[in-house]
Scaffold this active site. Structure first.
Site, PDB file in Angstrom:
ATOM      1  N   PHE A  37       0.727  -1.214   0.140  1.00 37.89           N
ATOM      2  CA  PHE A  37       0.014   0.000  -0.062  1.00 37.89           C
ATOM      3  C   PHE A  37       0.859   1.341  -0.046  1.00 37.89           C
ATOM      4  O   PHE A  37       0.478   2.423   0.465  1.00 37.89           O
ATOM      5  CB  PHE A  37      -0.903   0.015   1.135  1.00 37.89           C
ATOM      6  CG  PHE A  37      -2.102  -1.005   0.971  1.00 37.89           C
ATOM      7  CD1 PHE A  37      -3.064  -0.994   0.076  1.00 37.89           C
ATOM      8  CD2 PHE A  37      -2.068  -2.250   1.585  1.00 37.89           C
ATOM      9  CE1 PHE A  37      -4.146  -1.753   0.141  1.00 37.89           C
ATOM     10  CE2 PHE A  37      -2.960  -3.252   1.390  1.00 37.89           C
ATOM     11  CZ  PHE A  37      -3.956  -2.891   0.496  1.00 37.89           C
ATOM     12  N   ASP A  38       2.205   1.209  -0.374  1.00 38.25           N
ATOM     13  CA  ASP A  38       3.026   2.364  -0.326  1.00 38.25           C
ATOM     14  C   ASP A  38       2.394   3.312  -1.690  1.00 38.25           C
ATOM     15  O   ASP A  38       2.633   4.541  -1.598  1.00 38.25           O
ATOM     16  CB  ASP A  38       4.581   2.037  -0.897  1.00 38.25           C
ATOM     17  CG  ASP A  38       5.011   1.351   0.331  1.00 38.25           C
ATOM     18  OD1 ASP A  38       4.383   1.489   1.464  1.00 38.25           O
ATOM     19  OD2 ASP A  38       6.293   0.551   0.335  1.00 38.25           O
ATOM     20  N   TYR A  86      13.890   1.531 -14.985  1.00 39.77           N
ATOM     21  CA  TYR A  86      12.722   0.700 -14.711  1.00 39.77           C
ATOM     22  C   TYR A  86      12.552  -0.347 -15.672  1.00 39.77           C
ATOM     23  O   TYR A  86      12.392  -1.489 -15.306  1.00 39.77           O
ATOM     24  CB  TYR A  86      11.291   1.617 -15.051  1.00 39.77           C
ATOM     25  CG  TYR A  86       9.827   1.215 -15.359  1.00 39.77           C
ATOM     26  CD1 TYR A  86       9.401   0.203 -14.447  1.00 39.77           C
ATOM     27  CD2 TYR A  86       9.491   1.049 -16.549  1.00 39.77           C
ATOM     28  CE1 TYR A  86       8.242  -0.171 -14.500  1.00 39.77           C
ATOM     29  CE2 TYR A  86       8.285   0.538 -16.814  1.00 39.77           C
ATOM     30  CZ  TYR A  86       7.566  -0.029 -16.078  1.00 39.77           C
ATOM     31  OH  TYR A  86       6.620  -0.795 -16.222  1.00 39.77           O
ATOM     32  N   LYS A 108       7.107   1.983 -10.690  1.00 40.59           N
ATOM     33  CA  LYS A 108       6.924   1.712 -12.165  1.00 40.59           C
ATOM     34  C   LYS A 108       6.914   3.222 -12.928  1.00 40.59           C
ATOM     35  O   LYS A 108       6.615   3.476 -13.904  1.00 40.59           O
ATOM     36  CB  LYS A 108       5.511   1.255 -12.505  1.00 40.59           C
ATOM     37  CG  LYS A 108       4.222   1.889 -11.751  1.00 40.59           C
ATOM     38  CD  LYS A 108       2.795   1.581 -12.066  1.00 40.59           C
ATOM     39  CE  LYS A 108       2.067   2.579 -11.416  1.00 40.59           C
ATOM     40  NZ  LYS A 108       0.651   2.417 -11.791  1.00 40.59           N
ATOM     41  N   LYS A 163      12.446  -4.621 -15.756  1.00 39.12           N
ATOM     42  CA  LYS A 163      11.435  -5.635 -16.280  1.00 39.12           C
ATOM     43  C   LYS A 163      12.206  -6.418 -17.020  1.00 39.12           C
ATOM     44  O   LYS A 163      11.912  -7.754 -17.039  1.00 39.12           O
ATOM     45  CB  LYS A 163      10.387  -4.760 -17.197  1.00 39.12           C
ATOM     46  CG  LYS A 163       9.526  -3.882 -16.281  1.00 39.12           C
ATOM     47  CD  LYS A 163       8.497  -4.791 -15.497  1.00 39.12           C
ATOM     48  CE  LYS A 163       7.648  -3.810 -14.761  1.00 39.12           C
ATOM     49  NZ  LYS A 163       6.698  -4.526 -13.705  1.00 39.12           N
ATOM     50  N   SER A 219       6.446  -5.292 -19.380  1.00 46.57           N
ATOM     51  CA  SER A 219       6.097  -3.990 -20.154  1.00 46.57           C
ATOM     52  C   SER A 219       6.672  -3.724 -21.536  1.00 46.57           C
ATOM     53  O   SER A 219       7.668  -4.568 -21.817  1.00 46.57           O
ATOM     54  CB  SER A 219       6.797  -2.830 -19.545  1.00 46.57           C
ATOM     55  OG  SER A 219       6.556  -1.483 -20.121  1.00 46.57           O
TER      56      SER A 219
END
Ligand code: UD1
Length: 353
Positions: free
Chosen positions: A34-35, A161, A97, A165, A137
């Protein structure tokens, strides 16, 4: 009833996927720190489920913590085992993300995304859970002007980022090739997810100022921002603005569940799959469609190109279509209508509701 662990299940794509899993009668176990998401999402998933069918199963459990905490993740698996259940499959969304932030804080991205995933697959291995769908992604590709990207197209992310991935995809592929032959793994390479559930109960709620186009269009329609900046009108595209492959978040969510079902019913497998509609839409087309469908004005100005942008990023989705029994994707009109419905009803995201 199968138990599916969804890491990052309270996020934008995660929450819509949890809803889809519940609708298809899976039992859902969420891990989320929940950050970057609101605890209210959980009630909203349940409320949406009930709004579709008031007798619907709400088999949804939530564990709050981070994948980098091995003991925490082990305890979640132990807790499920203690109840004489097992985690049958995992859909793994949890991760940082934001592209720009990843350039400023690469180490956080490597720790959170890569170490978090390493912990997760090691613990899955310990508990003999071998089915994993990973949220990758299209950012793993090197964009090619005016050519649709295939799973075999050249890879080469250009920011931390994207590198995380890409690295996780390599890790999963190595796992598949290992001597233990029973892993079933898929990396879903998303194009540009937008829209919201049509009820207006679930949607995208970026914690910080958004950088992605769709929340910015919606903010402009609401007057939260005076005008939209369109980054460049001199790209080599028909109207000079960049072309992307926008996909409705509910279609993307469904793809996760279908891929997981496919894996669970197959022999050992590793799949890279593009998840896009295969249809290119320019920034200007998106803005005009949003205005027309929703009867609102989006004031905009042309600005200079954004560093790191590409002119054309569109999926060749033939592998996805051949693997999955999907016969249609929601249109760009549906995406604009549902996304605006969510924003209008929840101008401050989950905070106000
Ligand atoms: C971005 C990320 C990508 C991520 C994806 C989905 C970058 C370089 N890439 O892709 O890794 O997977 O989001 O979350 O950040 N635009 C404007 N004005 C704005 C904002 C955007 O004109 O204020 C344009 C951009 O130039 C781009 C298009 O809108 O052509 C889409 O932008 P965005 O929503 O940020 O997605 P991507 O850049 O495609």
């Amino acid at each position: 009833m199968k138990n599916i662990l969804v890491t990052g299940g309270a996020g934008f794509i995660g929450s819509h996927t949890c809803l889809n899993l519940l609708e298809r009668n899976f039992r859902v176990v969420i891990i989320d720190s929940f950050d970057n998401s609101s605890k209210k999402v959980i009630d909203k998933i349940k409320e949406t489920c009930k709004s579709i069918d008031k007798n619907h199963n709400l088999n949804l459990e939530v564990f709050i913590g981070n994948l980098c905490d091995r003991d925490f993740v082990t305890d979640v698996f132990k807790e499920i085992t203690k109840q004489n259940r097992q985690i049958d499959g995992v859909i793994h969304f949890a991760g940082f993300k934001a592209v720009a932030e990843s350039i400023i804080k690469p180490l956080s991205y490597w720790r959170n995304n890569v170490i978090g995933t390493l912990n997760l697959v090691e613990i899955m291995d310990d508990f003999n859970c071998k089915n994993l769908v990973f949220s990758s992604s299209a950012t793993v590709y090197q964009p090619m002007d005016n050519l649709k990207l295939k799973e075999i197209s050249k890879l080469g992310p250009i920011n931390p980022y994207g590198n995380t991935k890409y690295t996780i995809e390599i890790l999963l592929k190595d796992l598949f090739k290992s001597s233990v032959k029973n892993w079933k793994l898929a990396s879903l390479r998303y194009f540009n997810p937008i829209g919201a559930h049509s009820s207006g109960l679930l949607g995208e709620d970026p914690k910080d100022t958004p950088n992605n186009i769709f929340p910015l269009i919606a903010n402009t329609a609401l007057g939260i921002q005076k005008e939209l900046k369109i980054y460049g009108n001199d790209w080599p595209t028909p109207d000079g603005t960049p072309v992307r492959d926008y996909i409705h978040v509910m279609d993307l969510a469904l793809c996760h569940v279908k891929v997981l079902e496919l894996l669970m019913n197959s022999e050992s497998e590793y799949l890279n799959l593009n998840v896009g509609t295969g249809i290119g839409t320019s920034v200007l087309d998106l803005v005009k469609t949003f205005e027309r469908v929703n009867n609102v004005k989006i004031p905009f100005v042309f600005d200079k190109r954004r560093v790191g942008d590409a002119s054309y990023v569109v999926a060749d989705n033939s592998l996805l279509m051949s693997k999955m029994n999907i016969n249609y994707f929601r249109s760009i009109e549906d995406m604009c209508r549902d996304g605006w419905n969510w924003k209008k009803l929840n101008p401050k995201g989950y905070k106000e509701t």
